[in-house]
Design an enzyme around this catalytic site. Structure first.
Site, PDB file in Angstrom:
ATOM      1  CE1 TYR A 142      42.676  41.744  56.514  1.00  0.00           C
ATOM      2  CE2 TYR A 142      41.879  43.989  55.547  1.00  0.00           C
ATOM      3  CZ  TYR A 142      41.758  42.382  55.833  1.00  0.00           C
ATOM      4  OH  TYR A 142      40.484  42.097  55.344  1.00  0.00           O
ATOM      5  CE  LYS A 191      33.420  34.719  66.858  1.00  0.00           C
ATOM      6  NZ  LYS A 191      32.178  34.364  66.861  1.00  0.00           N
ATOM      7  CG  ASP A 223      29.339  35.657  65.105  1.00  0.00           C
ATOM      8  OD1 ASP A 223      29.441  36.680  65.814  1.00  0.00           O
ATOM      9  OD2 ASP A 223      29.691  34.414  65.660  1.00  0.00           O
ATOM     10  CG  ASP A 247      38.387  44.511  53.620  1.00  0.00           C
ATOM     11  OD1 ASP A 247      37.746  45.013  52.907  1.00  0.00           O
ATOM     12  OD2 ASP A 247      39.318  43.800  53.584  1.00  0.00           O
ATOM     13  CG  ASP A 251      33.212  44.977  50.111  1.00  0.00           C
ATOM     14  OD1 ASP A 251      33.591  46.173  50.284  1.00  0.00           O
ATOM     15  OD2 ASP A 251      33.813  44.298  49.320  1.00  0.00           O
TER      16      ASP A 251
END
Ligand code: NAD
Length: 355
Positions: A142, A191, A223, A247, A251
Site C-alpha cells: 500500500y 506467501k 491462501d 486488510d 475483514d
C-alpha cells in the site's frame, strides 16, 4: 489518573457511537476516581465543510497533545464525488501517519450468545473463537513504489511489496508481546512460497521468536489461512501479518463474528498515544439512534488497557458488554426474534448499568 482524550467524531453514525463510548468512559472514571477530559478534533466530511480539508492541522495538533485518540468513522454520500486527498477517508491515512502508528490490532471474537448470527455452520460456530489480528499498517504494497509504464505488451501498472527488517521486527514484537498476555500462540501469515518479501518476513519472525521462548510460533501461507479461518477459526490466537494480507483476513474474520458493528481496533506505534476506532465505516444508510455502539465502546476499552495501562477498567467494560448480551439486549444489526431490541442509547444505558 488524569487523561486527555481527543475525539474524532466524524460523520454519519460517528458522533452518536463516540457519544456512547464517552458515556461509558465517564462511568469508568466515576467508579475508579479517574478524570477523563475530552477535546474535539474535527476530521472527515464535517471538517471539509468547515475547514475545506478532511484533516486540518489544528486537529492533528490536538491529537498529538492528547493521551489517546478515539475515532468514530468518516465519510458519506455528500463527499463521495471529491477526489483523492480531498475525500473524508484521506483523513484516516493522514492521522495514522501523524501519530506514527504502525501496528493495527483487531480482535475478532465470536460471542457464544451471537453464534446464530455467524455465517459459519453450527458445528464450527459452537466452538467459538477469539482471535487477535496484528496487522502491519504503514508498509508493504500500500506504500511501495507504484506507477504506470509502457511494457512489452503495452500499458502496464505495478505496485511493489517491500518490507525492511526493522518494519518486520517491530510488528513481530507487538504480536509476541500480545501473545504473552493471551494464549501464547502466534501464527505468522505470509506467501513465502512465492514472494521474496515474505521469505524475509518469515526469517525475521523466527529470529524474533528466539526472544519469546514460551510462545508457540507457526507459519501459514495466506491462501491456507483464509481457508482455515472459515473451517476452523478456533485454532488461532494471535495472527501476525502484513498490511495487505491483514486488510483482507481481518475483514473475513470480522464477518464471521456476526456483525461488523461489534468489532473494535487499536493502532499503536512506539509511544502510548494510540488511535482507537471501530472497524466499520460511517454507515450513512442507517437512521439515527439505531447503530450498534459496541465496536466503539470496546475500542474505548482497548484504549484503557493499551494506552492508559488500566486493564481492570478495560475488563469491566468487556464484562458489561457480555452481560448486556447475556441479558438478551440487542441492537437491530444483531436482533433476532425473542430478544429485546434496543436503540443505540438504550444499549449504552444497559452497558453502563452493568459496570
Ligand atoms: P460501513 O461499515 O459504513 O457499512 C457497511 C454495512 O454495515 C452497512 O449496511 C451499515 O449499515 C452496517 N454497519 C456499519 N456499522 C454499523 C454499526 N455500528 N451498527 C449497525 N450496522 C452497521 O461501510 P460502507 O457502507 O462501505 O461505507 C460507508 C462510508 O464509510 C463510506 O463513505 C466509506 O468510505 C466510509 N468508511 C469509513 C471508515 C472509517 O472511518 N474508518 C471505514 C470504512 C468505510
Amino acid at each position: 489518573m488524569n487523561k486527555k482524550i481527543a475525539l474524532i467524531k466524524g460523520d454519519g453514525i460517528g458522533p452518536e457511537i463516540v457519544e456512547s463510548a464517552v458515556r461509558v468512559l465517564d462511568r469508568i472514571a466515576e467508579k475508579y476516581n479517574h478524570k477523563f477530559t475530552y477535546v474535539d478534533a474535527p476530521m472527515g466530511g464535517n471538517a471539509i465543510d468547515v475547514f475545506g480539508e478532511p484533516l486540518p492541522q489544528s486537529s492533528i495538533d490536538t491529537c498529538l497533545k492528547s493521551d489517546a485518540v478515539l475515532l468514530g468513522a468518516v465519510g458519506g454520500h455528500k463527499w463521495d464525488n471529491l477526489s483523492g486527498k480531498m475525500r473524508p477517508e484521506a483523513g484516516l491515512l493522514g492521522i495514522r501517519k501523524a501519530l506514527k502508528v504502525y501496528a493495527n490490532l483487531r480482535p475478532a471474537k465470536l460471542y457464544p450468545q451471537l453464534k446464530e448470527r455467524s455465517p459459519l455452520k453450527n458445528e464450527i460456530s459452537e466452538k467459538g473463537f477469539d482471535i487477535l489480528i496484528v496487522r502491519e499498517l504503514t508498509g508493504g504494497i500500500y506504500f511501495g513504489e507504484r506507477g504506470i509504464r509502457s511494457g512489452s505488451l503495452g500499458r502496464e501498472a505495478y505496485d511493489t511489496e517491500c518490507y525492511s527488517e526493522i518494519e518486520i521486527e517491530r510488528i513481530a514484537r507487538v504480536a509476541f508481546e500480545m501473545a504473552e498476555k493471551r494464549n501464547k500462540k502466534v501464527t505468522s501469515i505470509d506467501k513465502a512460497n512465492v514472494l521474496e518479501s515474505s521469505r524475509l518476513w518469515r526469517k525475521i519472525v523466527h529470529d524474533i521468536a528466539q526472544d519469546y521462548p514460551n510462545i508457540f510460533v507457526e507459519d501459514m501461507l495466506v491462501d491456507n489461512a483464509a481457508m482455515q479461518l472459515a473451517k476452523n477459526p478456533g485454532q488461532f490466537d494471535v495472527i501476525l501479518t502484513s498490511n495487505m494480507f491483514g486488510d483482507i483476513l481481518s475483514d473475513l474474520a470480522s464477518a464471521l463474528t456476526g456483525s461488523i458493528g461489534l468489532l473494535p481496533s487499536s493502532s499503536l506505534g512506539d509511544s502510548t498515544l494510540g488511535l482507537y476506532e471501530p472497524i466499520h465505516g460511517s454507515a450513512p444508510d442507517l437512521p439515527r439512534n439505531v447503530a450498534n455502539p459496541i465496536g466503539t465502546i470496546l475500542s474505548a476499552a482497548m484504549m484503557l488497557s493499551d494506552s492508559f495501562n488500566m486493564p481492570q477498567e478495560a475488563k469491566d467494560i468487556q464484562d458489561a458488554v457480555e452481560k448486556t448480551l447475556n441479558n438478551n439486549y440487542r441492537t437491530a444489526d444483531i436482533y433476532m426474534d425473542g430478544y429485546i431490541k434496543c436503540s443505540t442509547k438504550e444499549i449504552t444505558d444497559k452497558i453502563i448499568e452493568f459496570i
